[in-house]
Design a protein around this motif. Sequence first.
Motif, PDB file in Angstrom:
ATOM      1  N   HIS A 148       0.852  -1.192   0.000  1.00  0.00           N
ATOM      2  CA  HIS A 148       0.000   0.000   0.000  1.00  0.00           C
ATOM      3  C   HIS A 148       0.880   1.231   0.000  1.00  0.00           C
ATOM      4  O   HIS A 148       1.762   1.354   0.839  1.00  0.00           O
ATOM      5  CB  HIS A 148      -0.883   0.051   1.248  1.00  0.00           C
ATOM      6  N   LEU A 149       0.661   2.109  -0.909  1.00  0.00           N
ATOM      7  CA  LEU A 149       1.300   3.414  -0.880  1.00  0.00           C
ATOM      8  C   LEU A 149       0.185   4.397  -0.580  1.00  0.00           C
ATOM      9  O   LEU A 149      -0.765   4.524  -1.347  1.00  0.00           O
ATOM     10  CB  LEU A 149       1.959   3.751  -2.219  1.00  0.00           C
ATOM     11  N   ILE A 150       0.257   5.034   0.547  1.00  0.00           N
ATOM     12  CA  ILE A 150      -0.814   5.899   0.997  1.00  0.00           C
ATOM     13  C   ILE A 150      -0.381   7.352   0.818  1.00  0.00           C
ATOM     14  O   ILE A 150       0.590   7.787   1.407  1.00  0.00           O
ATOM     15  CB  ILE A 150      -1.144   5.664   2.482  1.00  0.00           C
ATOM     16  N   LEU A 151      -1.102   8.071   0.004  1.00  0.00           N
ATOM     17  CA  LEU A 151      -0.851   9.491  -0.163  1.00  0.00           C
ATOM     18  C   LEU A 151      -2.100  10.221   0.294  1.00  0.00           C
ATOM     19  O   LEU A 151      -3.190   9.940  -0.181  1.00  0.00           O
ATOM     20  CB  LEU A 151      -0.578   9.825  -1.629  1.00  0.00           C
ATOM     21  N   LEU A 152      -1.957  11.108   1.208  1.00  0.00           N
ATOM     22  CA  LEU A 152      -3.098  11.866   1.684  1.00  0.00           C
ATOM     23  C   LEU A 152      -2.890  13.301   1.242  1.00  0.00           C
ATOM     24  O   LEU A 152      -1.932  13.957   1.641  1.00  0.00           O
ATOM     25  CB  LEU A 152      -3.199  11.792   3.203  1.00  0.00           C
ATOM     26  N   PHE A 153      -3.755  13.754   0.378  1.00  0.00           N
ATOM     27  CA  PHE A 153      -3.642  15.108  -0.135  1.00  0.00           C
ATOM     28  C   PHE A 153      -4.439  16.031   0.772  1.00  0.00           C
ATOM     29  O   PHE A 153      -5.595  15.784   1.058  1.00  0.00           O
ATOM     30  CB  PHE A 153      -4.174  15.164  -1.568  1.00  0.00           C
ATOM     31  N   ALA A 158     -11.758   9.245   5.105  1.00  0.00           N
ATOM     32  CA  ALA A 158     -11.797   7.962   4.403  1.00  0.00           C
ATOM     33  C   ALA A 158     -10.829   8.005   3.224  1.00  0.00           C
ATOM     34  O   ALA A 158     -10.941   8.870   2.359  1.00  0.00           O
ATOM     35  CB  ALA A 158     -13.209   7.659   3.922  1.00  0.00           C
ATOM     36  N   LEU A 159      -9.879   7.083   3.202  1.00  0.00           N
ATOM     37  CA  LEU A 159      -8.950   6.963   2.076  1.00  0.00           C
ATOM     38  C   LEU A 159      -9.550   5.968   1.088  1.00  0.00           C
ATOM     39  O   LEU A 159     -10.032   4.912   1.487  1.00  0.00           O
ATOM     40  CB  LEU A 159      -7.579   6.470   2.539  1.00  0.00           C
ATOM     41  N   GLN A 160      -9.510   6.327  -0.193  1.00  0.00           N
ATOM     42  CA  GLN A 160     -10.181   5.527  -1.206  1.00  0.00           C
ATOM     43  C   GLN A 160      -9.243   5.164  -2.348  1.00  0.00           C
ATOM     44  O   GLN A 160      -8.287   5.870  -2.629  1.00  0.00           O
ATOM     45  CB  GLN A 160     -11.382   6.287  -1.757  1.00  0.00           C
ATOM     46  N   ALA A 161      -9.570   4.037  -2.979  1.00  0.00           N
ATOM     47  CA  ALA A 161      -8.921   3.591  -4.212  1.00  0.00           C
ATOM     48  C   ALA A 161      -9.990   2.865  -5.008  1.00  0.00           C
ATOM     49  O   ALA A 161     -10.880   2.219  -4.441  1.00  0.00           O
ATOM     50  CB  ALA A 161      -7.748   2.674  -3.910  1.00  0.00           C
ATOM     51  N   GLY A 162      -9.933   2.971  -6.318  1.00  0.00           N
ATOM     52  CA  GLY A 162     -10.948   2.365  -7.168  1.00  0.00           C
ATOM     53  C   GLY A 162     -11.123   0.880  -6.906  1.00  0.00           C
ATOM     54  O   GLY A 162     -10.179   0.108  -6.978  1.00  0.00           O
ATOM     55  N   GLY A 163     -12.348   0.468  -6.564  1.00  0.00           N
ATOM     56  CA  GLY A 163     -12.676  -0.934  -6.392  1.00  0.00           C
ATOM     57  C   GLY A 163     -12.225  -1.555  -5.085  1.00  0.00           C
ATOM     58  O   GLY A 163     -12.376  -2.752  -4.883  1.00  0.00           O
ATOM     59  N   ALA A 164     -11.680  -0.791  -4.175  1.00  0.00           N
ATOM     60  CA  ALA A 164     -11.197  -1.336  -2.899  1.00  0.00           C
ATOM     61  C   ALA A 164     -12.007  -0.750  -1.746  1.00  0.00           C
ATOM     62  O   ALA A 164     -12.591   0.325  -1.863  1.00  0.00           O
ATOM     63  CB  ALA A 164      -9.723  -1.000  -2.717  1.00  0.00           C
ATOM     64  N   ALA A 165     -12.027  -1.472  -0.640  1.00  0.00           N
ATOM     65  CA  ALA A 165     -12.690  -0.961   0.561  1.00  0.00           C
ATOM     66  C   ALA A 165     -11.925   0.261   1.074  1.00  0.00           C
ATOM     67  O   ALA A 165     -10.698   0.321   0.979  1.00  0.00           O
ATOM     68  CB  ALA A 165     -12.729  -2.043   1.636  1.00  0.00           C
ATOM     69  N   ASP A 166     -12.662   1.231   1.599  1.00  0.00           N
ATOM     70  CA  ASP A 166     -12.028   2.419   2.170  1.00  0.00           C
ATOM     71  C   ASP A 166     -11.194   2.048   3.398  1.00  0.00           C
ATOM     72  O   ASP A 166     -11.484   1.076   4.097  1.00  0.00           O
ATOM     73  CB  ASP A 166     -13.084   3.435   2.612  1.00  0.00           C
ATOM     74  N   GLN A 219      -7.160  -6.125   2.989  1.00  0.00           N
ATOM     75  CA  GLN A 219      -7.189  -4.875   2.214  1.00  0.00           C
ATOM     76  C   GLN A 219      -6.490  -5.073   0.868  1.00  0.00           C
ATOM     77  O   GLN A 219      -5.411  -5.641   0.798  1.00  0.00           O
ATOM     78  CB  GLN A 219      -6.484  -3.757   2.986  1.00  0.00           C
ATOM     79  N   VAL A 220      -7.118  -4.600  -0.197  1.00  0.00           N
ATOM     80  CA  VAL A 220      -6.597  -4.746  -1.555  1.00  0.00           C
ATOM     81  C   VAL A 220      -5.393  -3.832  -1.752  1.00  0.00           C
ATOM     82  O   VAL A 220      -5.385  -2.692  -1.306  1.00  0.00           O
ATOM     83  CB  VAL A 220      -7.694  -4.414  -2.589  1.00  0.00           C
ATOM     84  N   SER A 221      -4.388  -4.316  -2.439  1.00  0.00           N
ATOM     85  CA  SER A 221      -3.187  -3.540  -2.733  1.00  0.00           C
ATOM     86  C   SER A 221      -3.504  -2.485  -3.794  1.00  0.00           C
ATOM     87  O   SER A 221      -3.816  -2.824  -4.934  1.00  0.00           O
ATOM     88  CB  SER A 221      -2.077  -4.467  -3.231  1.00  0.00           C
ATOM     89  N   GLN A 222      -3.460  -1.225  -3.417  1.00  0.00           N
ATOM     90  CA  GLN A 222      -3.778  -0.095  -4.294  1.00  0.00           C
ATOM     91  C   GLN A 222      -3.047   1.144  -3.779  1.00  0.00           C
ATOM     92  O   GLN A 222      -2.483   1.123  -2.687  1.00  0.00           O
ATOM     93  CB  GLN A 222      -5.291   0.216  -4.272  1.00  0.00           C
ATOM     94  N   VAL A 223      -3.121   2.212  -4.525  1.00  0.00           N
ATOM     95  CA  VAL A 223      -2.704   3.522  -4.032  1.00  0.00           C
ATOM     96  C   VAL A 223      -3.964   4.213  -3.538  1.00  0.00           C
ATOM     97  O   VAL A 223      -4.907   4.425  -4.292  1.00  0.00           O
ATOM     98  CB  VAL A 223      -2.020   4.359  -5.141  1.00  0.00           C
TER      99      VAL A 223
END
Length: 160
Positions: free
Chosen positions: A9-14, A98-106, A142-146
């Motif tokens: 997981h690479l988490i970027l919070l803008f 809530a951090l989001q990525a397409g098709g993944a749970a928040d 948790q699904v691997s996403q950005v």
Amino acid sequence: MHLKRITRHLILLFLTMAWFAPPVKAAYISYVQSINFGQIVASPFGDIIEIHAKAGPAAPTIFTAGNSHVTGGASGIIRVYSDIPGQMISLVYPVSVALQAGGAADMTLDGIDARSKNSATSTAVQEIDFDVGGLLHINPGQVSQVYSATMTVTVNIINP
């Protein structure tokens, strides 16, 4: 043979900022750096990753007794320029994001206020950095996403 599930997981919070204050003489507020939880090899059972930046810049660490692994990452930075000594500056952070990525749970980021610098009084004409942290809750499986989110921070400035 046991298969090991590895998730990254690479988490970027803008961060976006909104400020509501009486007119302030020539002060400015700038967003310097996003909260970045780095690359996480997450435990399949979930975990909590912490950035504790209340006392200054910080890197992510494992908050719970989980089996996740974190590399890289850093606390966010909001910079406020104070042009009058004695200005009281306070930041109000949301309770959670809530951090989001397409098709993944928040995933949820909370504990922001308790792990971020939230007030300062200027002692001179100066720039003051407010380091921003929090707790990132990784769900089991948790699904691997950005993942990313937008967070509104209220900045209050009171002149002496």
